[in-house]
Design an enzyme around this catalytic site. Structure first.
Site, PDB file in Angstrom:
ATOM      1  CB  ILE A   1      30.007  54.299 -10.399  1.00  0.00           C
ATOM      2  CG1 ILE A   1      30.311  53.536  -9.087  1.00  0.00           C
ATOM      3  CG2 ILE A   1      28.663  55.010 -10.311  1.00  0.00           C
ATOM      4  CD1 ILE A   1      30.547  54.418  -7.859  1.00  0.00           C
TER       5      ILE A   1
ATOM      6  CG  ASP B   1      42.881  65.443 -18.018  1.00  0.00           C
ATOM      7  OD1 ASP B   1      42.197  65.582 -16.974  1.00  0.00           O
ATOM      8  OD2 ASP B   1      44.099  65.214 -18.001  1.00  0.00           O
TER       9      ASP B   1
ATOM     10  CG  ASN C   1      30.793  58.371 -12.407  1.00  0.00           C
ATOM     11  OD1 ASN C   1      30.600  57.834 -11.311  1.00  0.00           O
ATOM     12  ND2 ASN C   1      31.650  57.874 -13.299  1.00  0.00           N
TER      13      ASN C   1
ATOM     14  CE1 TYR D   1      37.046  60.844  -3.772  1.00  0.00           C
ATOM     15  CE2 TYR D   1      36.137  60.141  -1.660  1.00  0.00           C
ATOM     16  CZ  TYR D   1      36.132  60.101  -3.046  1.00  0.00           C
ATOM     17  OH  TYR D   1      35.213  59.307  -3.698  1.00  0.00           O
TER      18      TYR D   1
ATOM     19  CE  LYS E   1      33.811  62.210  -4.752  1.00  0.00           C
ATOM     20  NZ  LYS E   1      33.320  62.207  -6.137  1.00  0.00           N
TER      21      LYS E   1
HETATM   22  N1  NAP Z   1      34.374  53.065  -5.824  1.00  0.00           N
HETATM   23  C1  NAP Z   1      34.046  53.556  -4.639  1.00  0.00           C
HETATM   24  O1  NAP Z   1      34.195  52.898  -3.582  1.00  0.00           O
HETATM   25  C2  NAP Z   1      33.464  54.944  -4.542  1.00  0.00           C
HETATM   26  C3  NAP Z   1      32.855  55.311  -3.332  1.00  0.00           C
HETATM   27  C4  NAP Z   1      32.292  56.577  -3.215  1.00  0.00           C
HETATM   28  C5  NAP Z   1      32.325  57.454  -4.284  1.00  0.00           C
HETATM   29  N2  NAP Z   1      32.928  57.082  -5.453  1.00  0.00           N
HETATM   30  C6  NAP Z   1      32.926  58.068  -6.560  1.00  0.00           C
HETATM   31  O2  NAP Z   1      32.328  57.460  -7.689  1.00  0.00           O
HETATM   32  C7  NAP Z   1      32.813  58.074  -8.880  1.00  0.00           C
HETATM   33  C8  NAP Z   1      33.217  56.996  -9.876  1.00  0.00           C
HETATM   34  O3  NAP Z   1      34.264  56.241  -9.306  1.00  0.00           O
HETATM   35  P1  NAP Z   1      34.558  54.716  -9.661  1.00  0.00           P
HETATM   36  O4  NAP Z   1      34.648  54.006  -8.388  1.00  0.00           O
HETATM   37  O5  NAP Z   1      33.629  54.235 -10.710  1.00  0.00           O
HETATM   38  O6  NAP Z   1      36.059  54.883 -10.232  1.00  0.00           O
HETATM   39  P2  NAP Z   1      36.849  54.167 -11.418  1.00  0.00           P
HETATM   40  O7  NAP Z   1      36.404  52.765 -11.619  1.00  0.00           O
HETATM   41  O8  NAP Z   1      38.301  54.415 -11.117  1.00  0.00           O
HETATM   42  O9  NAP Z   1      36.427  55.028 -12.715  1.00  0.00           O
HETATM   43  C9  NAP Z   1      36.782  56.389 -12.802  1.00  0.00           C
HETATM   44  C10 NAP Z   1      36.317  56.978 -14.133  1.00  0.00           C
HETATM   45  O10 NAP Z   1      36.638  58.372 -14.141  1.00  0.00           O
HETATM   46  C11 NAP Z   1      37.424  58.683 -15.299  1.00  0.00           C
HETATM   47  N3  NAP Z   1      38.376  59.732 -14.962  1.00  0.00           N
HETATM   48  C12 NAP Z   1      39.327  59.718 -13.989  1.00  0.00           C
HETATM   49  N4  NAP Z   1      40.056  60.849 -14.028  1.00  0.00           N
HETATM   50  C13 NAP Z   1      39.551  61.592 -15.055  1.00  0.00           C
HETATM   51  C14 NAP Z   1      39.896  62.855 -15.622  1.00  0.00           C
HETATM   52  N5  NAP Z   1      40.935  63.579 -15.158  1.00  0.00           N
HETATM   53  N6  NAP Z   1      39.173  63.326 -16.651  1.00  0.00           N
HETATM   54  C15 NAP Z   1      38.130  62.597 -17.154  1.00  0.00           C
HETATM   55  N7  NAP Z   1      37.761  61.400 -16.670  1.00  0.00           N
HETATM   56  C16 NAP Z   1      38.477  60.910 -15.638  1.00  0.00           C
HETATM   57  C17 NAP Z   1      38.112  57.360 -15.660  1.00  0.00           C
HETATM   58  O11 NAP Z   1      38.446  57.255 -17.044  1.00  0.00           O
HETATM   59  P3  NAP Z   1      39.890  57.682 -17.659  1.00  0.00           P
HETATM   60  O12 NAP Z   1      40.944  57.169 -16.745  1.00  0.00           O
HETATM   61  O13 NAP Z   1      39.910  57.094 -19.031  1.00  0.00           O
HETATM   62  O14 NAP Z   1      39.861  59.174 -17.727  1.00  0.00           O
HETATM   63  C18 NAP Z   1      37.004  56.355 -15.335  1.00  0.00           C
HETATM   64  O15 NAP Z   1      36.093  56.292 -16.415  1.00  0.00           O
HETATM   65  C19 NAP Z   1      33.951  58.992  -8.452  1.00  0.00           C
HETATM   66  O16 NAP Z   1      33.512  60.327  -8.412  1.00  0.00           O
HETATM   67  C20 NAP Z   1      34.300  58.503  -7.044  1.00  0.00           C
HETATM   68  O17 NAP Z   1      34.852  59.537  -6.259  1.00  0.00           O
HETATM   69  C21 NAP Z   1      33.491  55.847  -5.615  1.00  0.00           C
END
Ligand code: NAP
Length: 252
Positions: free
Chosen positions: A14, A60, A87, A149, A153
């Site tokens: 996202i 981080d 995000n 989780y 949220k």
């Molecule tokens: N995908 C879904 O189904 C879904 C549904 C509802 C809500 N969400 C929410 O949407 C948001 C984005 O999720 P996504 O689905 O796009 O996940 P994703 O594809 O796993 O991407 C996560 C991003 O967060 C970064 N990140 C993770 N841990 C971190 C840390 N400790 N410090 C700094 N950056 C960190 C990662 O980069 P690095 O690993 O390089 O740090 C990556 O850029 C999240 O808040 C998630 O809870 C997702």
């Protein structure tokens, strides 16, 4: 639209959709995540494809000093951030009560403490300038009982909706973006078994972000992209807890 945006978790899913959508609208970007090589690569793509400025800020967000550095960038009056997108996120491989408590602490830092600090910095800096916006990426899980989780949220969704109401008169907008299941790296990273999640429940990250930005422009304090998830979120808010908890158990 904003002229400079800071997006956490910009290297995947996202977050990457956000930085591309914002760059396509002409916004300069500050990209935050842990993996520096990936940050540099996304930044190079943004510069090349959209001709915008893209700075990288490796951090981080479970580390206090790193959050403080990012908050400093958000607070800068020399290089103002007009839009903050909180995000970055992750999920643990296991339900609360079975996981290591130290891992739960890091989750609390990432999903609650970091966005709280960055939003605090944004509200103060944007309040002084009399303009700006914050998007907090939460989840439709906020409306269901689904472990720590969803509790994190729910906290961020609630604070965002209040903050939008509280600071609108100072020209600062806050919107909670509550996605449903979206195809990203999230589930694989969290070792979730999502094989039981039907195809119709999956959202596309680019479409999700396009809808979220439209909602932000329309002045919404809560964005739930897609009709299906608007309906599901409404049902989840009104159905009995046990029923919602059972239905929401999928995806783990
Ligand atoms: N995908 C879904 O189904 C879904 C549904 C509802 C809500 N969400 C929410 O949407 C948001 C984005 O999720 P996504 O689905 O796009 O996940 P994703 O594809 O796993 O991407 C996560 C991003 O967060 C970064 N990140 C993770 N841990 C971190 C840390 N400790 N410090 C700094 N950056 C960190 C990662 O980069 P690095 O690993 O390089 O740090 C990556 O850029 C999240 O808040 C998630 O809870 C997702």
């Amino acid at each position: 639209m904003s002229s400079r945006a800071l997006v956490t978790g910009a290297t995947a899913g996202i977050g990457t959709s956000f930085v591309h959508a914002l760059a396509a609208r002409g916004a300069d970007l500050v990209l935050v995540a842990r993996d520096t090589a990936r940050l540099e690569s996304v930044a190079a793509e943004l510069r090349e494809r959209h001709g915008v400025e893209a700075d990288v800020l490796p951090a981080d967000l479970t580390v206090e000093a790193d959050v403080a550095r990012v908050a400093e960038a958000v607070a800068s009056q020399d290089r103002p951030v007009d839009l903050l997108v909180n995000n970055a996120g992750a999920s643990l491989a296991g339900w609360f009560g079975t996981t290591e408590i130290a891992d739960e602490d890091r989750q609390l830092d990432l999903l609650v403490r970091a966005p709280m600090h960055l939003m605090d910095a944004a509200l103060k800096a944007m309040g002084e300038r009399g303009r700006g916006a914050v998007v907090n990426v939460t989840s439709v899980a906020a409306f269901t009982p689904r472990g720590a989780y969803s509790a994190h949220k729910a906290w961020l969704t609630n604070l965002s909706q209040w903050a939008d109401w509280q600071y609108a008169s100072q020209g600062v907008r806050v919107m909670a973006l509550a996605p449903g299941f979206t195809r990203t790296e999230f589930h694989q990273r969290g070792e979730m078994d999502v094989s039981g999640v039907p195809g119709w429940m999956w959202l596309d990250a680019d479409r999700l972000v396009a809808e979220a930005l439209r909602d932000l422009e329309r002045g919404k304090s809560l964005s739930i992209p897609s009709k299906r998830y608007k309906v599901l979120a409404t049902l989840a808010r009104h159905a009995p807890t046990a029923l919602v908890a059972r239905a929401a158990k999928r995806g783990r």
